[in-house]
Write a protein that holds these residues in place. Structure first.
Motif, short mmCIF file in Angstrom:
data_model
loop_
_atom_site.label_atom_id
_atom_site.label_comp_id
_atom_site.label_asym_id
_atom_site.label_seq_id
_atom_site.Cartn_x
_atom_site.Cartn_y
_atom_site.Cartn_z
N SER A 170 6.25 -26.97 -48.33
CA SER A 170 7.13 -26.07 -49.08
C SER A 170 7.94 -26.88 -50.08
O SER A 170 8.54 -27.89 -49.72
CB SER A 170 8.08 -25.33 -48.13
N GLY A 175 11.36 -21.60 -48.97
CA GLY A 175 9.97 -21.24 -48.70
C GLY A 175 9.42 -21.81 -47.42
O GLY A 175 8.21 -21.73 -47.18
N VAL A 176 10.29 -22.37 -46.58
CA VAL A 176 9.84 -23.02 -45.34
C VAL A 176 9.08 -22.05 -44.45
O VAL A 176 8.00 -22.37 -43.91
CB VAL A 176 11.02 -23.66 -44.59
N ARG A 178 7.48 -19.31 -45.23
CA ARG A 178 6.18 -18.97 -45.84
C ARG A 178 5.16 -20.07 -45.55
O ARG A 178 4.02 -19.80 -45.18
CB ARG A 178 6.37 -18.80 -47.35
N ALA A 179 5.57 -21.32 -45.71
CA ALA A 179 4.67 -22.45 -45.47
C ALA A 179 4.32 -22.57 -43.99
O ALA A 179 3.17 -22.87 -43.64
CB ALA A 179 5.32 -23.74 -45.98
N PHE A 198 8.44 -30.33 -46.20
CA PHE A 198 9.24 -29.60 -47.19
C PHE A 198 10.19 -30.54 -47.90
O PHE A 198 10.46 -31.65 -47.43
CB PHE A 198 10.02 -28.45 -46.54
N ASP A 226 4.13 -21.64 -52.70
CA ASP A 226 5.33 -20.96 -53.17
C ASP A 226 4.96 -19.51 -53.47
O ASP A 226 3.77 -19.16 -53.47
CB ASP A 226 5.88 -21.65 -54.41
N ASP A 227 5.96 -18.67 -53.74
CA ASP A 227 5.66 -17.27 -54.03
C ASP A 227 5.18 -17.10 -55.47
O ASP A 227 4.36 -16.24 -55.76
CB ASP A 227 6.86 -16.36 -53.75
#
Length: 326
Positions: A170, A175-176, A178-179, A198, A226-227
């Motif tokens: 991340s 974004g942790v 999500r990763a 990260f 990432d998004d």
């Protein structure tokens, strides 16, 4: 059932329609000299479940504001003309980045946009990989469905890793989660342990800072997730840090390839071997020529959205598509 894809999202609408086996229904969009516009269905929607596809990324000739208002008006027109329900399919949701107050008198645009959708009678909103999932869920009072990009990226990672050890990374603290979820999905698929890492990132008044780096990347294939990719600065910062620490190869993964002005350092960087995005916004495909060789790969989210619509229509469980356990 009726399926509409508004201007700017026709390619994704066609992908959804093809996977669904239901051609897009006819509609009209007109722009007037003073900047106003109108859109209306050209088929009856009375008693129908209506699905409207429209990504809210700004583009040439249509700002995010223009696209948001057009979508809201179209939803309202469908309700006005007897639709039994209207589902907004917004693969890229604008204004999702400002989800809390960090400065005095800040707006909370995520909540304001939610109120606008609710005001025109939206029954359900479907989106893909919002910036802050918790803020998104809490902002809306109508039904929401949040689709996960990780099921699209796992096959890509398996192919690109080419059997080498992998780390999912991340580029910032936000974004942790999500990763981590992508890491877990990948481990479940390949049956072996996947590394995780990260970086710290703080942004204040346009200045980015933070030096904390966690995770083992040496001699590994690193996938930074990432998004979105706008100018690519956040991911590029992480890619450079991973290379400095001995990463063998580095790839960038993001649901939304916005590719705004200023993307050139990201595109030209030797630290990135490849970039993978979905087709939530038209820019993902339109900007492919700016990337050298086969650096950019675009995977389609159309079949996943089509399957979501199909399950909504048949009443089948959605948990698998939403990344949730029953």
């Amino acid at each position: 059932m009726r399926l509409f894809a508004l201007k700017g999202t026709e390619a994704l609408g066609a992908s959804i329609a093809a996977a669904l086996g239901h051609p897009p229904d006819a509609h009209e969009e007109r722009d007037f000299e003073d900047g106003e516009h109108k859109a209306r269905p050209l088929v009856s929607v009375r008693g129908q479940a209506v699905y409207v596809v429209h990504a809210l990324d700004g583009m040439a000739g249509a700002s995010a504001n223009d696209k948001l208002v057009k979508l809201l008006f179209f939803i309202a027109a469908c309700r006005e003309n007897g639709a039994s329900s209207v589902t907004a399919i917004v693969p890229y949701l604008a204004y999702a980045r400002k989800d809390r107050q960090t400065k005095s008198r800040d707006p909370v645009t995520t909540r304001y946009v939610a109120q606008l959708f609710e005001a025109v009678g939206t029954d359900c909103l479907i989106t893909l990989e919002v910036h802050n999932f918790a803020a998104f869920q809490n902002a809306f009072r109508c039904r929401t469905l949040h689709l996960e990009s990780r099921q699209l990226f796992v096959p890509v990672i398996r192919r690109r890793a080419d059997g080498l050890p992998v780390t999912v990374f991340s580029p910032d603290g936000g974004g942790v989660k999500r990763a981590q979820l992508l890491k877990e999905a990948l481990e479940s698929e390949i049956g072996t342990e996947v590394g995780f890492g990260f970086m710290e990132k703080r942004r204040s008044r346009g200045v980015v800072s933070g030096d904390l780096f966690a995770g083992d990347v040496e001699d590994r294939v690193v996938f930074i997730v990432d998004d979105m990719i706008s100018t690519g600065g956040t991911i590029l910062r992480a890619a450079s840090a991973c290379r400095e620490r001995g990463a063998k190869r580095v790839f960038a993964l993001a649901a939304h390839g916005l590719f705004r002005a200023g993307i050139e350092p990201f595109v030209d960087s030797p630290d990135l071997e490849g970039v993978v995005v979905t087709d939530t916004v038209a820019a993902a495909g339109q900007q492919a020529g700016r990337f050298p060789g086969n650096m950019l790969e675009v995977v389609s989210c159309g079949p996943m959205i089509a399957e979501t619509i199909r399950r909504l229509e048949t009443g089948e469980p959605l948990s698998g598509l939403l990344g949730m356990e029953d």
